[in-house]
Design a protein around this motif. Structure first.
Motif, PDB file in Angstrom:
ATOM      1  N   LEU A  53       0.837  -1.198   0.000  1.00  0.00           N
ATOM      2  CA  LEU A  53       0.000   0.000   0.000  1.00  0.00           C
ATOM      3  C   LEU A  53       0.874   1.251   0.000  1.00  0.00           C
ATOM      4  CD1 LEU A  53      -2.561  -1.137   2.722  1.00  0.00           C
ATOM      5  CD2 LEU A  53      -2.905  -1.138   0.246  1.00  0.00           C
ATOM      6  N   ARG A  54       0.455   2.262  -0.797  1.00  0.00           N
ATOM      7  CA  ARG A  54       1.237   3.490  -0.901  1.00  0.00           C
ATOM      8  C   ARG A  54       0.855   4.498   0.184  1.00  0.00           C
ATOM      9  NH1 ARG A  54       0.466   2.113  -6.309  1.00  0.00           N
ATOM     10  NH2 ARG A  54      -1.462   3.319  -6.468  1.00  0.00           N
ATOM     11  N   GLY A  55      -0.233   4.270   0.875  1.00  0.00           N
ATOM     12  CA  GLY A  55      -0.687   5.156   1.919  1.00  0.00           C
ATOM     13  C   GLY A  55      -1.792   4.493   2.717  1.00  0.00           C
ATOM     14  N   PRO A  56      -2.374   5.215   3.692  1.00  0.00           N
ATOM     15  CA  PRO A  56      -3.445   4.639   4.505  1.00  0.00           C
ATOM     16  C   PRO A  56      -4.661   4.302   3.658  1.00  0.00           C
ATOM     17  CG  PRO A  56      -2.567   6.651   5.498  1.00  0.00           C
ATOM     18  CD  PRO A  56      -2.009   6.609   4.111  1.00  0.00           C
ATOM     19  N   PRO A  57      -5.324   3.162   3.925  1.00  0.00           N
ATOM     20  CA  PRO A  57      -6.545   2.811   3.207  1.00  0.00           C
ATOM     21  C   PRO A  57      -7.658   3.832   3.477  1.00  0.00           C
ATOM     22  CG  PRO A  57      -5.648   0.913   4.338  1.00  0.00           C
ATOM     23  CD  PRO A  57      -4.896   2.110   4.843  1.00  0.00           C
ATOM     24  N   HIS A  58      -8.716   3.832   2.615  1.00  0.00           N
ATOM     25  CA  HIS A  58      -9.845   4.739   2.794  1.00  0.00           C
ATOM     26  C   HIS A  58     -10.548   4.425   4.114  1.00  0.00           C
ATOM     27  CE1 HIS A  58     -13.713   6.735   2.071  1.00  0.00           C
ATOM     28  NE2 HIS A  58     -13.049   7.475   1.140  1.00  0.00           N
ATOM     29  N   PRO A  59     -11.079   5.469   4.779  1.00  0.00           N
ATOM     30  CA  PRO A  59     -11.723   5.253   6.087  1.00  0.00           C
ATOM     31  C   PRO A  59     -12.846   4.229   6.086  1.00  0.00           C
ATOM     32  CG  PRO A  59     -11.315   7.585   5.748  1.00  0.00           C
ATOM     33  CD  PRO A  59     -10.966   6.921   4.449  1.00  0.00           C
ATOM     34  N   ARG A  60     -13.456   4.008   4.890  1.00  0.00           N
ATOM     35  CA  ARG A  60     -14.526   3.011   4.898  1.00  0.00           C
ATOM     36  C   ARG A  60     -14.000   1.592   5.110  1.00  0.00           C
ATOM     37  NH1 ARG A  60     -14.331   4.501  -0.571  1.00  0.00           N
ATOM     38  NH2 ARG A  60     -13.639   2.838  -1.990  1.00  0.00           N
ATOM     39  N   HIS A  61     -12.679   1.414   4.847  1.00  0.00           N
ATOM     40  CA  HIS A  61     -12.055   0.107   5.117  1.00  0.00           C
ATOM     41  C   HIS A  61     -11.500   0.128   6.554  1.00  0.00           C
ATOM     42  CE1 HIS A  61     -12.691  -0.664   0.947  1.00  0.00           C
ATOM     43  NE2 HIS A  61     -11.733   0.200   0.513  1.00  0.00           N
ATOM     44  N   VAL A  62     -12.399   0.018   7.493  1.00  0.00           N
ATOM     45  CA  VAL A  62     -12.063   0.228   8.911  1.00  0.00           C
ATOM     46  C   VAL A  62     -10.960  -0.706   9.404  1.00  0.00           C
ATOM     47  CG1 VAL A  62     -12.973   0.181  11.273  1.00  0.00           C
ATOM     48  CG2 VAL A  62     -14.386   1.043   9.396  1.00  0.00           C
ATOM     49  N   HIS A  63     -11.082  -1.991   9.120  1.00  0.00           N
ATOM     50  CA  HIS A  63     -10.121  -2.979   9.643  1.00  0.00           C
ATOM     51  C   HIS A  63      -8.744  -2.803   9.009  1.00  0.00           C
ATOM     52  CE1 HIS A  63     -13.389  -4.985  11.690  1.00  0.00           C
ATOM     53  NE2 HIS A  63     -14.090  -5.005  10.541  1.00  0.00           N
ATOM     54  N   LEU A  65      -7.577   0.022   7.729  1.00  0.00           N
ATOM     55  CA  LEU A  65      -7.010   1.290   8.191  1.00  0.00           C
ATOM     56  C   LEU A  65      -6.446   1.150   9.611  1.00  0.00           C
ATOM     57  CD1 LEU A  65      -6.514   4.299   7.749  1.00  0.00           C
ATOM     58  CD2 LEU A  65      -8.836   4.751   8.606  1.00  0.00           C
ATOM     59  N   ARG A  66      -7.188   0.461  10.489  1.00  0.00           N
ATOM     60  CA  ARG A  66      -6.716   0.275  11.867  1.00  0.00           C
ATOM     61  C   ARG A  66      -5.428  -0.546  11.873  1.00  0.00           C
ATOM     62  NH1 ARG A  66     -11.198  -2.030  15.538  1.00  0.00           N
ATOM     63  NH2 ARG A  66     -12.164  -0.048  14.949  1.00  0.00           N
ATOM     64  N   TRP A  67      -5.392  -1.590  11.066  1.00  0.00           N
ATOM     65  CA  TRP A  67      -4.183  -2.415  10.969  1.00  0.00           C
ATOM     66  C   TRP A  67      -3.006  -1.593  10.451  1.00  0.00           C
ATOM     67  CZ3 TRP A  67      -1.709  -3.509   6.276  1.00  0.00           C
ATOM     68  CH2 TRP A  67      -0.679  -4.445   6.333  1.00  0.00           C
ATOM     69  N   TYR A  68      -3.257  -0.776   9.419  1.00  0.00           N
ATOM     70  CA  TYR A  68      -2.210   0.039   8.796  1.00  0.00           C
ATOM     71  C   TYR A  68      -1.610   1.005   9.816  1.00  0.00           C
ATOM     72  CZ  TYR A  68       0.087   3.107   5.411  1.00  0.00           C
ATOM     73  OH  TYR A  68       1.025   3.847   4.723  1.00  0.00           O
ATOM     74  N   ARG A  69      -2.486   1.688  10.561  1.00  0.00           N
ATOM     75  CA  ARG A  69      -1.990   2.671  11.540  1.00  0.00           C
ATOM     76  C   ARG A  69      -1.199   1.990  12.671  1.00  0.00           C
ATOM     77  NH1 ARG A  69      -7.460   6.421  11.939  1.00  0.00           N
ATOM     78  NH2 ARG A  69      -7.011   7.744  10.106  1.00  0.00           N
ATOM     79  N   HIS A  70      -1.615   0.816  13.054  1.00  0.00           N
ATOM     80  CA  HIS A  70      -0.921   0.094  14.120  1.00  0.00           C
ATOM     81  C   HIS A  70       0.501  -0.296  13.683  1.00  0.00           C
ATOM     82  CE1 HIS A  70      -0.692  -2.218  17.804  1.00  0.00           C
ATOM     83  NE2 HIS A  70      -0.215  -3.245  17.109  1.00  0.00           N
ATOM     84  N   ILE A  71       0.616  -0.808  12.442  1.00  0.00           N
ATOM     85  CA  ILE A  71       1.935  -1.199  11.938  1.00  0.00           C
ATOM     86  C   ILE A  71       2.811   0.033  11.746  1.00  0.00           C
ATOM     87  CG2 ILE A  71       3.183  -2.379  10.086  1.00  0.00           C
ATOM     88  CD1 ILE A  71       1.481  -4.205  11.819  1.00  0.00           C
ATOM     89  N   ALA A  72       2.212   1.118  11.250  1.00  0.00           N
ATOM     90  CA  ALA A  72       2.983   2.343  11.021  1.00  0.00           C
ATOM     91  C   ALA A  72       3.496   2.930  12.330  1.00  0.00           C
ATOM     92  CB  ALA A  72       2.115   3.360  10.277  1.00  0.00           C
ATOM     93  N   ALA A  73       2.690   2.819  13.401  1.00  0.00           N
ATOM     94  CA  ALA A  73       3.121   3.349  14.695  1.00  0.00           C
ATOM     95  C   ALA A  73       4.268   2.547  15.282  1.00  0.00           C
ATOM     96  CB  ALA A  73       1.946   3.362  15.661  1.00  0.00           C
ATOM     97  N   LEU A  74       4.245   1.232  15.026  1.00  0.00           N
ATOM     98  CA  LEU A  74       5.313   0.385  15.571  1.00  0.00           C
ATOM     99  C   LEU A  74       6.593   0.490  14.759  1.00  0.00           C
ATOM    100  CD1 LEU A  74       3.297  -2.850  16.463  1.00  0.00           C
ATOM    101  CD2 LEU A  74       4.227  -1.181  18.039  1.00  0.00           C
ATOM    102  N   GLU A  81       6.184   7.207   3.271  1.00  0.00           N
ATOM    103  CA  GLU A  81       5.067   8.054   2.845  1.00  0.00           C
ATOM    104  C   GLU A  81       3.816   7.809   3.683  1.00  0.00           C
ATOM    105  OE1 GLU A  81       6.704   6.040   0.676  1.00  0.00           O
ATOM    106  OE2 GLU A  81       8.018   7.577  -0.159  1.00  0.00           O
ATOM    107  N   SER A  82       3.949   7.079   4.765  1.00  0.00           N
ATOM    108  CA  SER A  82       2.754   6.728   5.548  1.00  0.00           C
ATOM    109  C   SER A  82       2.171   7.905   6.310  1.00  0.00           C
ATOM    110  CB  SER A  82       3.086   5.603   6.541  1.00  0.00           C
ATOM    111  OG  SER A  82       4.030   6.067   7.476  1.00  0.00           O
ATOM    112  N   SER A  83       2.925   9.018   6.371  1.00  0.00           N
ATOM    113  CA  SER A  83       2.514  10.263   7.050  1.00  0.00           C
ATOM    114  C   SER A  83       2.332  10.070   8.552  1.00  0.00           C
ATOM    115  CB  SER A  83       1.227  10.835   6.424  1.00  0.00           C
ATOM    116  OG  SER A  83       0.096  10.078   6.805  1.00  0.00           O
ATOM    117  N   MET A  84       2.829   8.966   9.133  1.00  0.00           N
ATOM    118  CA  MET A  84       2.753   8.746  10.594  1.00  0.00           C
ATOM    119  C   MET A  84       3.969   9.395  11.226  1.00  0.00           C
ATOM    120  SD  MET A  84      -0.011   7.020  11.195  1.00  0.00           S
ATOM    121  CE  MET A  84       0.256   6.302  12.796  1.00  0.00           C
ATOM    122  N   THR A  85       3.899  10.659  11.492  1.00  0.00           N
ATOM    123  CA  THR A  85       5.032  11.399  12.039  1.00  0.00           C
ATOM    124  C   THR A  85       4.633  12.080  13.330  1.00  0.00           C
ATOM    125  OG1 THR A  85       4.409  13.336  10.747  1.00  0.00           O
ATOM    126  CG2 THR A  85       5.992  11.809   9.747  1.00  0.00           C
TER     127      THR A  85
END
Length: 795
Positions: A53-63, A65-74, A81-85
């Motif tokens: 994935l080139r960036g966070p999934p669309h908000p309608r893909h809840v699961h 998006l939550r998975w993406y943010r968790h991996i990006a935070a760790l 380009e994940s913009s998790m800064t």
């Protein structure tokens, strides 16, 4: 999320999706029924899927998006380009500094210092404790096994019982029994006691030890008290029915003298080994019953010397084979000089300054082994017996060196080694056993195993005194456990021991026991008050009440005291300090309860329950409470077979609730109608405390005794006052002229008024003497005149 051994999912099909939107949708569908926040580090599967994935999934893909943010935070470096800064990335974490936790330290007699306790085999602790010499009733000195019992909940305790050190007593008892069976007449008893008293008198005159001399004087006084009436009756030709009972009393009072006299005459004729087993077998049973009555946990292993003779023979054989023992005239001795000269060994590790102390060595060898011929068998006076050639009148077993019996010290070494092997963690015993017994144990055991670590920690309990005097069975100065239990409960005795250091001298006295009784009452009153608080009706949520400043303060004190108790027990099992910290905690809790009730507020039940449960648990660890009672002492005694409290309390609670209900009605009547005062007074606030019958009866008896003593003191004071008034009156009646005339040993001449002028030797009194006497004469003259005046006035 998963461990590296278990992939989070099969992601191969995702690689075939090239467009990002379908890829996010497929990932969302796959993750929706699965857990991906399991708390583990991202797996290789997570990392590969993340990079697709080139960036966070669309908000309608809840699961997704939550998975993406968790991996990006760790692991933000996976996708720049994940913009998790900034603060959206978890910051670094570090553990707290923490505090030092106390570790167990024990006073080790091998170093005479407190040392960190480190078991040799993980949490398994091997512990050997020298047992009693079972030839008489168990005494309060044996009750110091309570000290060894305190830490036993976390230790494997091996207690060893010696039953050979009773040779003389067993033989004497046998000979005295045989003498009594012959039913000797009064004349025979009188003559035999007189014969036995002669060598006893010689021994008494030559004894220099003050304690032993005092004991012998008491024995002699008892014999004299029974001897004189019998001699008088015999000289007066009294009838047989008068003389014979007096002879029986003399026989009882003289049994120690007579049995020793009989032993010297006929002891060598006692040859049957079974005679030496009857005495220890009986007293061993009594000992176990006494320990059970004290609530002392039984040992894991108990050994008797008479059952280990083959092992002892083999032990001695090995010591000789290793070069540290030698045979001489059928006995085997330990070569202390050769052992001490070895580079890997050292003799007398515990008390090196005692080496060469012949008195201690001879006491260690025993009275049966210090004859001149046996002492001459040794290469050095410092050597001690491993195996002793038996003389007539002593038990014997076969050995490579002939008929004999074990030495004293070898018994413990062979038995302990049979169970615990080449090295044990702890060896316990009394302070007076350090040298020569324990030092000789160490030497022969390390000679057997050819090591220098047979015992890692030596724990020696302090002496026990009786009202400040040394307690000794051999000196007839001791109190049996049964006698002690007739005065106090097993719990009170245990509390008395807990309130003293196990390594210090303990004085058994009325003051010591009164302190233990008061401690028990103090704790029990707290437990009863807490139980009363807990019985107040409430629903399940009502138990949890808001904490105010008072609860916070008490809770902080609670944890401070718990830490202090733990630190005390880690510091050489300091039960004295631990018990005092528990007392302080109860005092703080009592103040809290009083403060809340004074403010007409309910005490916090959960907090008090926690404190009471903790204190109960500690007293259970100490052996002062047994059973499943969650809070406090069992009602009805330590061994109550039924739960009396849970059976009776529902009925008492109904009665208490009824009384509270009547009180409420009375209060309402008083408020609305101005009456109801009498009913209100009759129904004061109720606190229900269930106490066992024995305690109440004992307290009632103590109260009656105190009232009787108070009445007696009052009567004595009144009588003394009356006596003083009568003396004063008698003195007033005496005319001054007669005051000195009766003192003829002081004065020889008087003037016409009765005043003395010359002393008893006819010398005239000096002016100073006359002046002092004149003051007394004039004071008596005034008293007498007052008396005459009283009579004239009719008073």
């Amino acid at each position: 999320m998963s461990t590296s051994a278990e992939p989070a999912f099969e992601f191969g099909f995702l690689l075939e999706i090239s467009e990002e939107a379908p890829l996010a949708a497929a990932l969302n569908d796959y993750l929706s029924p699965r857990s991906y926040l399991a708390g583990f580090s991202p797996s290789q599967a997570d990392q590969t899927a993340f990079r697709l994935l080139r960036g966070p999934p669309h908000p309608r893909h809840v699961h997704a998006l939550r998975w993406y943010r968790h991996i990006a935070a760790l692991q933000p470096d996976l996708h720049p380009e994940s913009s998790m800064t900034g603060k959206r990335v978890q910051p670094p974490w570090s553990p707290p500094a923490g505090t030092d936790v106390p570790s167990l330290h024990l006073y080790n007699s091998l170093t005479r210092a407190k040392e960190p306790f480190v078991p040799q085999r993980g949490n398994r602790v091997t512990w050997y404790c020298c047992g009693p010499t079972v030839y008489d009733a168990s005494h309060m000195g044996h009750a110091r096994y309570l000290d060894a019992d305190e830490p036993k909940t976390t230790s494997s305790n091996d207690l060893f019982l010696s039953d050979i050190k009773i040779i003389r007593r067993a033989r004497q008892n046998h000979l005295l029994d045989q003498y009594k069976k012959k039913q000797p007449q009064a004349a025979q008893i009188l003559q035999d006691v007189l014969n036995a008293r002669e060598p006893f008198k010689v021994a008494l005159a030559s004894t220099t030890d003050p304690d032993k001399k005092q004991m012998m004087e008491r024995l002699d006084a008892a014999v004299s008290a029974a001897l004189l009436p019998l001699q008088a009756a015999a000289e007066g030709k009294a009838a047989h029915e008068v003389v014979q009972p007096l002879a029986e009393v003399l026989l009882e009072n003289s049994k120690d003298l007579l049995s020793d006299w009989l032993d010297k005459q006929f002891g060598s004729e006692v040859t049957e080994n079974s005679i030496f087993s009857v005495l220890p077998s009986y007293w061993e049973g009594e000992y176990h019953r006494d320990m059970e009555a004290l609530n002392v946990l039984p040992p894991d292993v108990l050994t008797r010397v008479s059952e280990y003779v083959p092992e002892i023979v083999e032990f001695v054989r090995t010591v000789v084979s290793n070069g540290y023992g030698y045979e001489s005239n059928g006995s085997v001795y330990f070569d202390t000089l050769k052992f001490d000269g070895s580079p890997q060994h050292s003799y007398a590790k515990l008390v090196p300054e005692a080496v060469g102390d012949q008195k201690a060595l001879q006491e260690g060898e025993g009275d049966l082994s210090i004859s001149a011929d046996r002492l001459s068998d040794k290469k050095s006076s410092k050597d001690f017996a491993l195996w002793k050639a038996s003389k007539p009148g002593e038990p014997s077993w076969d050995s490579p060196w002939g008929k004999g019996r074990p030495g004293w010290h070898i018994e413990c070494s062979a038995m302990a080694g049979s169970i615990l092997g080449e090295s044990m963690d702890i060896h316990g015993g009394g302070f007076d056993l350090r040298f020569p017994h324990h030092d000789n144990e160490l030497a022969q055991s390390e000679a057997f195993y050819q090591n220098d670590c047979w015992v890692r920690y030596f724990l020696h309990t302090g002496h026990l005194t009786i009202a400040g005097c040394k307690m000794s069975k051999s000196l007839k100065n001791f109190i049996t456990i049964k006698d002690a239990l007739a005065k106090n409960t097993a719990r009170q005795l245990r509390l008395a021991f807990l309130m003293h250091s196990w390594k210090d001298t303990l004085d058994y006295s009325s003051n010591t026991m009164e302190s233990a009784v008061q401690y028990e009452k103090f704790m029990n009153e707290f437990f009863l008050n807490v139980k009363d608080v807990l019985r107040a009706p409430t629903d399940i949520t009502g138990r949890f009440e808001k904490w105010e400043a008072a609860e916070m303060e008490l809770n902080n004190s609670f944890y401070d005291r718990k830490s202090a108790v733990h630190a005390a027990l880690c510091d050489n099992v300091d039960t004295r300090t631990a018990m005092e910290e528990m007392r302080v905690l109860v005092g703080l809790s009592n103040s809290y309860i009083a403060g809340r009730k004074g403010a007409k507020l309910r005490p916090n039940r959960m907090l008090l329950e926690g404190i009471a449960t903790y204190l109960t648990g500690m007293l259970k660890v100490f052996g002062a409470i047994e059973g499943s009672e969650p809070i406090g002492f069992p009602v009805g005694g330590q061994s109550q077979s039924i739960d009396l409290e849970s059976t009776v309390m529902p009925y008492l609670t109904v009665l208490s609730d009824f009384r509270e209900g009547v009180r409420k009605i009375a209060r309402e009547q008083k408020d609305h109608e101005g009456n109801g005062t009498e009913t209100f007074i009759l129904c004061l606030p109720t606190v229900v405390k269930l106490v066992d019958k024995e305690t109440l009866l004992k307290e009632r008896e103590e109260k009656k005794q105190m009232e009787a003593e108070k009445k007696k003191k009052k009567e004595d004071a009144a009588r003394r006052k009356q006596e003083q008034e009568m003396l004063k009156l008698a003195k007033m009646k005496l005319p001054p002229g007669q005051m000195f005339r009766t003192e003829t040993e002081k004065y020889s001449k008087f003037d016409e008024t009765g005043f003395p002028t010359h002393d008893a030797e006819g010398k005239e009194l000096s002016k100073g003497q006359a002046k002092k006497l004149r003051k007394l004469f004039e004071a008596q003259e005034k008293l007498h005149n007052d008396f005459l005046q009283m009579n004239l006035s009719g008073d």
